[in-house]
Design an enzyme around this catalytic site. Sequence first.
Site, PDB file in Angstrom:
ATOM      1  N   PRO A   2       4.007  44.367   3.802  1.00  0.00           N
ATOM      2  CA  PRO A   2       3.206  44.807   2.644  1.00  0.00           C
ATOM      3  C   PRO A   2       4.050  44.807   1.368  1.00  0.00           C
ATOM      4  CG  PRO A   2       3.017  46.355   4.486  1.00  0.00           C
ATOM      5  CD  PRO A   2       4.103  45.381   4.831  1.00  0.00           C
ATOM      6  N   GLU A   3       3.543  44.173   0.321  1.00  0.00           N
ATOM      7  CA  GLU A   3       4.236  44.197  -0.971  1.00  0.00           C
ATOM      8  C   GLU A   3       3.434  45.089  -1.925  1.00  0.00           C
ATOM      9  OE1 GLU A   3       6.718  41.384  -2.331  1.00  0.00           O
ATOM     10  OE2 GLU A   3       6.531  39.949  -0.703  1.00  0.00           O
ATOM     11  N   HIS A  90      -0.099  51.768  18.730  1.00  0.00           N
ATOM     12  CA  HIS A  90       0.860  51.870  17.625  1.00  0.00           C
ATOM     13  C   HIS A  90       0.403  52.837  16.532  1.00  0.00           C
ATOM     14  CE1 HIS A  90       3.106  48.672  19.480  1.00  0.00           C
ATOM     15  NE2 HIS A  90       2.042  47.889  19.463  1.00  0.00           N
ATOM     16  N   ARG A 109       6.133  47.892  14.324  1.00  0.00           N
ATOM     17  CA  ARG A 109       7.594  47.717  14.292  1.00  0.00           C
ATOM     18  C   ARG A 109       8.335  48.993  13.903  1.00  0.00           C
ATOM     19  NH1 ARG A 109       8.976  42.077  11.507  1.00  0.00           N
ATOM     20  NH2 ARG A 109      11.019  42.678  12.275  1.00  0.00           N
ATOM     21  N   LYS A 150      24.613  38.296 -16.718  1.00  0.00           N
ATOM     22  CA  LYS A 150      24.328  38.284 -15.271  1.00  0.00           C
ATOM     23  C   LYS A 150      24.361  36.844 -14.742  1.00  0.00           C
ATOM     24  CE  LYS A 150      23.383  42.638 -14.161  1.00  0.00           C
ATOM     25  NZ  LYS A 150      24.013  43.213 -15.371  1.00  0.00           N
TER      26      LYS A 150
END
Length: 269
Positions: A2-3, A90, A109, A150
Amino acid sequence: MPELPEVETSRRGIEPHLVGATILHAVVRNSRLRWPVSHEIHALSDQPVLSVQRRAKYLLLELPTGWIIIHLGMSGSLRMLPHELPPAKHDHVDLVMSNGKVLRYTDPRRFGAWLWCTDLAASSVLSHLGPEPLEDSFNGAYLFAKSRGKRTAIKPWLMDNKLVVGVGNIYASESLFVAGIHPDRPAMALNEPEAELLVATIKAVLLRSIEQGGTTLRDFLQSDGKPGYFAQELQVYGRAGEPCRACGTPIESSKHAQRSTFFCPRCQK
Ligand SMILES: [Zn+2]
């Protein structure tokens, strides 16, 4: 994984069912997530939910005595279900609500987290985070200033939570493609117009994903359905060898910090 758009979609999905309702108690079937489920969560009783907020990829449930901080990890999902529906393998955590529903957390997981916190500003998981990508403090001037000196390749640099939160692997690749910027370029090679364009692109890509997620909100009410994550049309991510949607050149992939990057060698300079 999930983002940010999926987490925001989850927030919007659960918020109307939680705010105004009371958590009667929690059922923790398996405490062994990324960190053990906080003992304050095991002990919850009769706490109204005041708000459901998001910071980066953390969901924040505001209660009178503190905050429940939820992270979905690699495979976590949240659903609102009827109280009487039995848990599956789960389904590790339930919040049993006063309105006859449960907020059920599923995570095959077990890389997710359920933590308790009384002071968000002092939270060890939140305090180091950079600005939210959709807020005004994340703008072209900010990105340009941060990029000075950077040498890091721009793609992993964008994914650093201290720079900006929630720009994960998929959204970094997609945004750089839309902005026409090659992912291998050093961050310091950005000029000011490119920094402005990249920020606008990141916001647009994330917002579009959140909007598409809105069409799957009904999934949060399904008792047997898949979590409400959404497939979207990706421009480059996961498309190595396939033709660029803009110019037809085969999409290439490379590795940055063990994460796959996808780009068009012709469209991105
Ligand atoms: Zn192309």
